[in-house]
Design a protein around this motif. Structure first.
Motif, PDB file in Angstrom:
ATOM      1  N   LYS A   1       0.825  -1.211   0.000  1.00 36.55           N
ATOM      2  CA  LYS A   1       0.000   0.000   0.000  1.00 36.55           C
ATOM      3  C   LYS A   1       0.859   1.260   0.000  1.00 36.55           C
ATOM      4  O   LYS A   1       0.570   2.239  -0.688  1.00 36.55           O
ATOM      5  N   LYS A   2       1.939   1.243   0.772  1.00 40.07           N
ATOM      6  CA  LYS A   2       2.830   2.400   0.833  1.00 40.07           C
ATOM      7  C   LYS A   2       3.499   2.649  -0.521  1.00 40.07           C
ATOM      8  O   LYS A   2       3.630   3.797  -0.962  1.00 40.07           O
TER       9      LYS A   2
ATOM     10  N   LYS B   1       0.904   4.188  -2.910  1.00 40.34           N
ATOM     11  CA  LYS B   1       0.586   5.593  -2.629  1.00 40.34           C
ATOM     12  C   LYS B   1       1.687   6.518  -3.126  1.00 40.34           C
ATOM     13  O   LYS B   1       1.417   7.587  -3.674  1.00 40.34           O
TER      14      LYS B   1
END
Length: 197
Positions: free
Chosen positions: A69-70, A73
């Motif tokens: 997810k990081k 993003k």
């Protein structure tokens, strides 16, 4: 006689496929080649099952999901191409070269010179095309006459020359080499920037 020998050979061949208990030589580690088929399954051991910690495995999966997810993003960081970036000292607005104003006579002279040059190049191009066309016509006429004389010579004349290409030639250099000159070895300083993502 031959039939009996064949039956005995066939029986020996079939008996070799059956598991046999062959007495071992010296020790159980050094068995005979005949006992290899029977001894191999006996030495196998069952695999030990690893104890799986459910909590630890779940925590590892959660950590991987957070990392993914990081990364999704964050915008991808591109490596800059230095050749496309103009240096600041060259983009200064004060560095503008002012061209001198031309007089009408000089402008007219340059226009006439350009027209003369265009006319000269046009005539040169037409002359080159005419010369090439005349050579091609002469070649075709010669091949027609050669074909009337001998078909073998004609086929030999139109055969492709495989040794013509690739064409290599050593031409003259701007500066001829100096006899007995030993060039010094240069030093290379690597200033390449390394980017890590």
């Amino acid at each position: 006689m031959l039939a009996a020998a064949a039956r005995g050979l066939c029986g020996a061949r079939l008996s070799s496929w059956l598991p046999q208990a062959v007495p071992s030589r010296r020790s159980h580690w050094q068995s005979s080649m005949l006992a290899f088929r029977a001894s191999l399954p006996m030495r196998a051991q069952p695999k030990k099952k690893k104890k799986v910690d459910v909590k630890r495995e779940q925590a590892q999966k959660d950590r991987m999901k957070k990392k993914i997810k990081k990364l999704e993003k964050a915008a991808p960081e591109f490596i800059p191409i230095e050749d496309f970036v103009t240096a600041v000292k060259y983009s200064d607005s004060n560095r503008v070269r002012s061209l001198p104003d031309l007089s009408p006579e000089e402008t007219e002279r340059r226009v006439l010179l350009l027209k003369k040059w265009c006319l000269f190049k046009q005539k040169q191009d037409i002359a080159e095309k005419k010369a090439i066309q005349s050579m091609v016509d002469a070649q075709q006429e010669a091949l027609k006459e050669l074909r009337l004389e001998s078909e073998e010579l004609y086929q030999a004349a139109i055969r492709r020359d495989e040794g013509l290409f690739p064409f290599e030639r050593d031409g003259p250099c701007y500066t001829p080499p100096l006899p007995g000159y030993d060039p010094p070895e240069g030093k290379c300083v690597d200033i390449t920037k390394v980017y890590t993502q």
